[in-house]
Design a protein around this motif. Structure first.
Motif, short mmCIF file in Angstrom:
data_model
loop_
_atom_site.label_atom_id
_atom_site.label_comp_id
_atom_site.label_asym_id
_atom_site.label_seq_id
_atom_site.Cartn_x
_atom_site.Cartn_y
_atom_site.Cartn_z
N PRO A 143 4.31 17.38 1.37
CA PRO A 143 3.27 17.60 2.38
C PRO A 143 2.76 16.31 3.01
CG PRO A 143 2.87 18.98 0.46
CD PRO A 143 3.98 18.04 0.10
N TRP A 144 2.87 15.18 2.27
CA TRP A 144 2.35 13.90 2.76
C TRP A 144 3.43 13.09 3.48
CZ3 TRP A 144 1.83 15.84 -2.22
CH2 TRP A 144 0.60 16.42 -2.48
N LEU A 145 4.51 13.75 3.89
CA LEU A 145 5.62 13.18 4.64
C LEU A 145 6.38 12.12 3.85
CD1 LEU A 145 6.73 13.89 7.47
CD2 LEU A 145 5.68 11.81 8.32
N GLN A 146 6.36 12.23 2.55
CA GLN A 146 7.16 11.35 1.72
C GLN A 146 8.56 11.95 1.56
OE1 GLN A 146 4.18 12.24 -1.12
NE2 GLN A 146 3.89 10.08 -1.67
N ALA A 182 8.42 6.94 -8.45
CA ALA A 182 8.11 6.47 -7.10
C ALA A 182 8.81 5.16 -6.81
CB ALA A 182 6.60 6.29 -6.94
N GLY A 183 9.39 5.07 -5.61
CA GLY A 183 9.91 3.83 -5.08
C GLY A 183 9.15 3.49 -3.82
N PRO A 184 9.52 2.38 -3.16
CA PRO A 184 8.79 1.98 -1.96
C PRO A 184 8.96 2.95 -0.78
CG PRO A 184 10.69 0.56 -2.32
CD PRO A 184 10.54 1.40 -3.54
N ASN A 185 10.11 3.63 -0.72
CA ASN A 185 10.39 4.48 0.45
C ASN A 185 10.63 5.94 0.11
OD1 ASN A 185 10.41 2.25 2.37
ND2 ASN A 185 12.31 1.63 1.37
N ARG A 228 3.20 5.67 -5.86
CA ARG A 228 2.99 5.67 -7.30
C ARG A 228 1.82 6.56 -7.70
NH1 ARG A 228 3.96 -0.86 -8.41
NH2 ARG A 228 6.23 -0.70 -8.74
N ALA A 229 0.79 6.59 -6.87
CA ALA A 229 -0.36 7.44 -7.17
C ALA A 229 -0.01 8.92 -7.05
CB ALA A 229 -1.53 7.09 -6.23
N SER A 230 1.10 9.22 -6.37
CA SER A 230 1.52 10.61 -6.19
C SER A 230 2.27 11.15 -7.40
CB SER A 230 2.42 10.74 -4.96
OG SER A 230 1.75 10.33 -3.79
N THR A 231 2.76 10.28 -8.28
CA THR A 231 3.53 10.77 -9.42
C THR A 231 2.64 11.65 -10.30
OG1 THR A 231 3.04 8.75 -10.67
CG2 THR A 231 5.10 8.80 -9.41
N GLY A 232 3.26 12.71 -10.79
CA GLY A 232 2.53 13.71 -11.56
C GLY A 232 2.04 14.87 -10.73
N ARG A 233 2.00 14.70 -9.41
CA ARG A 233 1.60 15.80 -8.53
C ARG A 233 2.69 16.88 -8.49
NH1 ARG A 233 -0.71 12.97 -2.95
NH2 ARG A 233 -2.93 13.17 -3.43
N ARG A 234 2.26 18.11 -8.36
CA ARG A 234 3.18 19.21 -8.10
C ARG A 234 2.94 19.67 -6.67
NH1 ARG A 234 3.68 23.00 -13.50
NH2 ARG A 234 4.21 21.30 -14.95
N ASP A 275 0.82 -1.21 0.00
CA ASP A 275 0.00 0.00 0.00
C ASP A 275 0.85 1.26 0.00
OD1 ASP A 275 -2.19 -1.63 -0.03
OD2 ASP A 275 -2.73 -1.32 2.08
N GLN A 276 1.99 1.24 0.69
CA GLN A 276 2.87 2.40 0.68
C GLN A 276 3.39 2.66 -0.73
OE1 GLN A 276 5.67 2.90 3.93
NE2 GLN A 276 7.23 3.70 2.55
N LEU A 277 3.81 1.62 -1.43
CA LEU A 277 4.27 1.78 -2.80
C LEU A 277 3.14 2.29 -3.69
CD1 LEU A 277 6.43 1.50 -4.99
CD2 LEU A 277 5.80 -0.93 -5.19
N ALA A 278 1.94 1.76 -3.49
CA ALA A 278 0.80 2.21 -4.29
C ALA A 278 0.51 3.68 -4.06
CB ALA A 278 -0.44 1.36 -3.96
#
Length: 447
Positions: free
Chosen positions: A408-411, A432-435, A382-388, A376-379
């Motif tokens: 902002p999402w602590l990534q 995106a990677g797992p961490n 990955r769903a965050s890619t494309g965000r600015r 779920d963390q990886l998902a």
């Protein structure tokens, strides 16, 4: 400098090693500030005259690991530095530490570390010193003003716990819930911002249990404190951790949708998806009430990233109970989460409960749980890619020209391009990677 019985020269350098939670990190920073105020300088562990082991009692075999760390402080010439054991293990087992480890000169609990310089002075004269009293209000009043900070800083607003979960030692090592005064927190937050902080994370064992009165004498909770701190002009971001589901009130939920500086991230431990196990843990929520609470938070802030804590193998946990935990994980879709095998803590009710789960069963369940959480963390990443988004630059990367910071999402986000530590920069999340994620710098540093 070797520690010996009898008079010795007062230590001139120190090293603080903190274990465990973010509150321990905060405590370690404050102890370092206390020692620096005495004219002592920071040194590497192997070179320091004084080594402070700031311990955590949450992990398995925490006390035994402390004795192992003490043993490793003996140097090649047979000498040892002056050793101070601080934190929750010191609070829980102070007398035993003094008996078992003669090389330890100071034992100080988490509510008494404001006396560390005084205790070190006693030990330097050959008098072993121990203080495990718990007047937390006296501790904070005695701490010096914050004068140095990185871009992201911790601020303890609340300590202790009144919930008495059956597996947890916190009520015994940190004491009852105590909220620091509103005015003191505003003052310390301003000091941190003046010292360079752009982001502050409010800390507490149950941080959302904070209660106080604002500058006008009105009763407020954590949401009111967050609103007041958000008014500090140079402060860009606010976070808080760790929360308890029982203290997520309407005002705090609303704050996630109303306060722009409050980041879209919530760490809300659930521990298990089984109602029977939750009841045995003395948790005040059910799986359903927890999920409904998350629905309310998401309704207020749809892009919020959720984090949680899980314990596998709690006494009496069946395969059906564990399956309920996996079902809850599937229902939530955590962006981050922490998971641990149950380990008994002396003096807690769970330590003597029937139905202790075999180690091999816990190991297998933990592997399955972590596989689901990692998925779920990886998902989420990955769903965050494309965000600015804005990334707060916290440090340099391993490669030339690379910087690392937090979304902002602590990534964790790393990118290349001109940016100073402490800058907020506009980044497109590209890979995106797992961490962590790779970002592409879009604009010069934001104001």
């Amino acid at each position: 400098m070797a520690y010996r019985r009898g008079a010795m020269t007062a230590p001139r350098s120190f090293h603080v090693k903190s274990f465990g939670c973010q509150m321990n990190v905060y405590d370690g920073e404050r102890m370092a500030e206390l020692l620096a105020a005495q004219g002592m300088t920071v040194a590497a562990r192997d070179d320091a005259d004084l080594v402070v082991l700031n311990t955590c009692h949450i992990r398995e075999k925490a006390a035994e690991k402390v004795y192992s760390d003490i043993g490793r402080l003996r140097r090649e010439d047979g000498s040892v530095p002056l050793i101070a054991v601080a934190g929750c293990v010191a609070q829980a087992e102070g007398k035993e530490i003094m008996a078992r480890a003669p090389s330890v000169g100071v034992v100080v609990g988490p509510q008494a570390y404001h006396r560390l310089p005084e205790l070190v002075a006693e030990a330097a004269q050959g008098r072993r010193a121990c203080d495990t009293d718990m007047p937390a209000d006296a501790k904070f009043a005695a701490l010096p003003r914050r004068r140095r900070s990185g871009p992201s800083a911790f601020l303890t607003v609340q300590e202790g716990c009144d919930k008495f979960c059956t597996y947890c030692v916190v009520p015994y090592t940190r004491g009852a819930e105590l909220s620091r005064p509103f005015g003191d927190l505003v003052e310390e937050a301003n000091s941190l911002v003046e010292a360079g902080a752009r982001e502050i994370t409010l800390l507490g064992q149950n941080v959302n249990a904070w209660r106080g009165e604002d500058a006008k004498g009105r009763a407020i909770g954590l949401a009111g404190l967050i609103r007041a701190l958000a008014a500090i002009p140079a402060l860009a971001r606010l976070r808080y951790t760790t929360s308890h589901p029982a203290d997520m009130d309407d005002a705090l939920i609303a704050a996630h949708g109303e306060i722009a500086k409050l980041m879209p991230f919530l760490h809300l431990p659930v521990q298990s998806g089984s109602d029977g196990i939750l009841k045995a843990m003395n948790r005040s929520h059910t799986a359903d009430s927890y999920l409904r609470l998350l629905d309310r938070v998401r309704a207020m802030r749809p892009d919020i990233a959720l984090s949680g804590d899980f314990i596998v193998g709690f006494p009496g946990e069946s395969e059906a109970d564990f399956a309920a935990t996996l079902a809850l994980v599937d229902a939530v879709g955590y962006a981050q989460a922490f998971s641990f095998k149950y380990s008994p803590r002396p003096g807690t009710p769970a330590a003597t409960m029937a139905g202790q789960v075999p180690a091999e069963v816990m190991d297998e369940r933990l592997q399955r749980l972590q596989a689901a959480l990692n998925r779920d963390q990886l998902a989420f990443n990955r769903a965050s890619t494309g965000r600015r988004c804005a990334v707060l630059v916290e440090r340099r990367g391993k490669r030339p020209g690379q910087s690392l910071g937090k979304s902002p999402w602590l990534q964790s986000v790393h990118f290349e391009g001109p940016a100073a530590i402490g800058d907020l920069v506009d980044v497109e999340l590209a890979e995106a990677g797992p961490n962590s994620l790779t970002g592409r710098l879009l604009e010069p540093a934001l104001a």
